[in-house]
Write a protein that holds these residues in place. Structure first.
Motif, PDB file in Angstrom:
ATOM      1  N   ALA A  76       0.837  -1.068   0.014  1.00 53.96           N
ATOM      2  CA  ALA A  76      -0.014  -0.057  -0.182  1.00 53.96           C
ATOM      3  C   ALA A  76       0.906   1.225  -0.067  1.00 53.96           C
ATOM      4  CB  ALA A  76      -0.915  -0.153   1.235  1.00 53.96           C
ATOM      5  N   VAL A  77       1.902   1.382   0.689  1.00 50.28           N
ATOM      6  CA  VAL A  77       3.063   2.359   0.956  1.00 50.28           C
ATOM      7  C   VAL A  77       3.624   2.633  -0.199  1.00 50.28           C
ATOM      8  CG1 VAL A  77       5.152   3.058   2.114  1.00 50.28           C
ATOM      9  CG2 VAL A  77       3.072   2.507   3.274  1.00 50.28           C
ATOM     10  N   ALA A  78       4.059   1.499  -0.951  1.00 47.40           N
ATOM     11  CA  ALA A  78       4.776   1.557  -2.403  1.00 47.40           C
ATOM     12  C   ALA A  78       3.797   2.093  -3.407  1.00 47.40           C
ATOM     13  CB  ALA A  78       5.115   0.227  -2.956  1.00 47.40           C
ATOM     14  N   ALA A  79       2.512   1.979  -3.329  1.00 47.51           N
ATOM     15  CA  ALA A  79       1.476   2.338  -4.279  1.00 47.51           C
ATOM     16  C   ALA A  79       1.527   3.993  -4.168  1.00 47.51           C
ATOM     17  CB  ALA A  79       0.056   1.748  -4.206  1.00 47.51           C
ATOM     18  N   VAL A  80       1.383   4.527  -2.851  1.00 51.30           N
ATOM     19  CA  VAL A  80       1.344   5.778  -2.500  1.00 51.30           C
ATOM     20  C   VAL A  80       2.367   6.352  -2.693  1.00 51.30           C
ATOM     21  CG1 VAL A  80       1.216   7.356  -0.675  1.00 51.30           C
ATOM     22  CG2 VAL A  80      -0.497   5.696  -0.598  1.00 51.30           C
ATOM     23  N   ASP A  81       3.696   5.882  -2.606  1.00 51.44           N
ATOM     24  CA  ASP A  81       4.945   6.630  -2.822  1.00 51.44           C
ATOM     25  C   ASP A  81       5.390   6.831  -4.252  1.00 51.44           C
ATOM     26  OD1 ASP A  81       5.784   6.851  -0.162  1.00 51.44           O
ATOM     27  OD2 ASP A  81       7.214   5.237  -0.196  1.00 51.44           O
ATOM     28  N   SER A  82       4.713   6.157  -5.190  1.00 48.89           N
ATOM     29  CA  SER A  82       4.836   6.233  -6.521  1.00 48.89           C
ATOM     30  C   SER A  82       3.993   7.458  -7.191  1.00 48.89           C
ATOM     31  CB  SER A  82       4.095   4.786  -7.258  1.00 48.89           C
ATOM     32  OG  SER A  82       3.068   4.783  -7.245  1.00 48.89           O
ATOM     33  N   THR A  83       3.147   7.819  -6.321  1.00 47.46           N
ATOM     34  CA  THR A  83       2.436   9.211  -6.576  1.00 47.46           C
ATOM     35  C   THR A  83       2.938  10.522  -6.000  1.00 47.46           C
ATOM     36  OG1 THR A  83       0.833   9.156  -5.043  1.00 47.46           O
ATOM     37  CG2 THR A  83       0.429   7.860  -6.828  1.00 47.46           C
ATOM     38  N   ALA A  87       7.294  15.256  -3.542  1.00 50.51           N
ATOM     39  CA  ALA A  87       6.456  15.723  -2.343  1.00 50.51           C
ATOM     40  C   ALA A  87       7.569  15.873  -1.094  1.00 50.51           C
ATOM     41  CB  ALA A  87       5.526  14.762  -1.848  1.00 50.51           C
ATOM     42  N   ASP A  88       7.278  16.755  -0.107  1.00 53.22           N
ATOM     43  CA  ASP A  88       7.870  17.021   1.071  1.00 53.22           C
ATOM     44  C   ASP A  88       7.694  15.992   2.040  1.00 53.22           C
ATOM     45  OD1 ASP A  88       5.279  17.435   2.317  1.00 53.22           O
ATOM     46  OD2 ASP A  88       5.695  19.679   2.668  1.00 53.22           O
ATOM     47  N   LEU A  93       5.039  11.133   4.689  1.00 49.97           N
ATOM     48  CA  LEU A  93       4.761  10.281   6.003  1.00 49.97           C
ATOM     49  C   LEU A  93       3.219  10.246   6.109  1.00 49.97           C
ATOM     50  CD1 LEU A  93       7.586  11.289   8.368  1.00 49.97           C
ATOM     51  CD2 LEU A  93       7.363   9.376   7.107  1.00 49.97           C
ATOM     52  N   ARG A  94       2.553  11.468   5.947  1.00 51.44           N
ATOM     53  CA  ARG A  94       1.142  11.519   6.199  1.00 51.44           C
ATOM     54  C   ARG A  94       0.734  10.550   5.295  1.00 51.44           C
ATOM     55  NH1 ARG A  94      -4.047  14.101   5.953  1.00 51.44           N
ATOM     56  NH2 ARG A  94      -4.598  14.951   7.876  1.00 51.44           N
ATOM     57  N   GLN A  95       0.769  10.370   3.729  1.00 54.21           N
ATOM     58  CA  GLN A  95       0.187   9.561   2.972  1.00 54.21           C
ATOM     59  C   GLN A  95       0.560   8.116   3.311  1.00 54.21           C
ATOM     60  OE1 GLN A  95      -2.384  10.461   1.121  1.00 54.21           O
ATOM     61  NE2 GLN A  95      -2.047  12.481   2.100  1.00 54.21           N
ATOM     62  N   ALA A 133      14.354   7.257   6.467  1.00 53.06           N
ATOM     63  CA  ALA A 133      14.899   7.836   5.191  1.00 53.06           C
ATOM     64  C   ALA A 133      14.171   9.033   4.846  1.00 53.06           C
ATOM     65  CB  ALA A 133      15.007   6.711   4.037  1.00 53.06           C
ATOM     66  N   THR A 134      12.823   9.009   4.904  1.00 55.88           N
ATOM     67  CA  THR A 134      12.028  10.175   4.540  1.00 55.88           C
ATOM     68  C   THR A 134      12.508  11.283   5.366  1.00 55.88           C
ATOM     69  OG1 THR A 134      10.308   8.681   3.947  1.00 55.88           O
ATOM     70  CG2 THR A 134       9.783  10.984   4.316  1.00 55.88           C
ATOM     71  N   LEU A 135      12.446  11.254   6.633  1.00 56.70           N
ATOM     72  CA  LEU A 135      12.678  11.937   7.644  1.00 56.70           C
ATOM     73  C   LEU A 135      14.266  12.597   7.383  1.00 56.70           C
ATOM     74  CD1 LEU A 135      11.338  10.480  10.954  1.00 56.70           C
ATOM     75  CD2 LEU A 135      10.591  12.628  10.120  1.00 56.70           C
ATOM     76  N   ARG A 136      15.237  11.832   7.028  1.00 56.06           N
ATOM     77  CA  ARG A 136      16.492  12.425   6.719  1.00 56.06           C
ATOM     78  C   ARG A 136      16.267  13.357   5.478  1.00 56.06           C
ATOM     79  NH1 ARG A 136      20.621  13.316   9.454  1.00 56.06           N
ATOM     80  NH2 ARG A 136      22.067  12.481   7.849  1.00 56.06           N
TER      81      ARG A 136
END
Length: 233
Positions: A76-83, A87-88, A93-95, A133-136
């Motif tokens: 589910a996260v991979a599908a969201v990340d691809s879109t 993004a900041d 992280l929210r998505q 990684a996203t936070l970094r």
């Protein structure tokens, strides 16, 4: 002579993946209390002993369910990340966390299961590595990223760990019984009772537990993200 109309379709071979898919379907329909090796074998049309070649007993089955849930979150996260390219950190992280919550809403038994396993499900470390990684990438130090993980807690997996989880005989959260108990203790607990009475969840607000609604989940996320912004500065 060709195969007759009544020819049987070959049965799909038993595998760990097939067994876990059937277990998830069973628990989605009837709850964790309904899951036993014998019941699962009956659902699959096999002998109970056949399952032990793929899942070593009830605890192995529950570990497999936990791993399957984490794998579903990853997907589910991979599908969201691809879109979300460009993004900041906050939006990413929210998505991510909302995608994980969508998995939990499909499997409302999963929060209790994940909280009960004595071992770390496969894939969980990778999931949290992605959060760091996203936070970094957002400019946070490892020190603040570490503290952020503590602050997020189970929100990163899509649910809030509640202090109280009143349960019915079926193992599900019994909201009505909890509210009746509070009403009976109203004189001793005036503020808690008043808060519960004031905070009635809207019917369209998806709720995982006694006090884990979508509105409250997103409010808490935004509160934490605001705090992280200040900590980074």
């Amino acid at each position: 002579m060709g195969a007759g109309l009544g020819a049987r379709k070959p049965r799909e071979p038993l595998s760990r993946e097939r067994a876990l898919a059937a277990a998830i379907a069973l628990v989605d329909a009837e709850g964790l209390a309904a899951l036993t090796m014998r019941r699962l074998a009956a659902e699959l049309g096999v002998e109970a002993m056949s399952l032990y070649h793929h899942l070593p007993g009830k605890q192995g089955l529950l570990d497999g369910l936990a791993e399957a849930v984490i794998a579903e979150i990853h997907a589910a996260v991979a599908a969201v990340d691809s879109t979300l390219e460009g993004a900041d950190w906050r939006n990413r992280l929210r998505q991510r966390f909302l995608a994980a919550r969508a998995v939990m809403l499909r499997h409302p038994w999963a929060p209790a299961l994940l909280g009960s396993r004595p071992t770390i499900p496969t894939g969980l470390y990778t999931y949290y590595d992605g959060i760091i990684a996203t936070l970094r990438d957002g400019g946070f130090s490892y020190r603040i990223a570490h503290r952020a993980l503590h602050a997020f807690g189970s929100l990163a997996l899509g649910f809030a760990q509640e202090v109280f989880r009143p349960a019915s005989a079926g193992g599900q959260t019994d909201v009505e019984a909890a509210e009746e108990e509070l009403a009976a203790m109203a004189a001793q607990l005036p503020h808690l009772t008043a808060m519960v009475a004031a905070e009635v969840h809207a019917a369209e607000d998806p709720t995982l537990g006694w006090c884990d609604s979508q509105v409250e989940f997103e409010f808490t996320l935004d509160l934490l993200f605001d705090g992280l912004d200040q900590a980074r500065d």
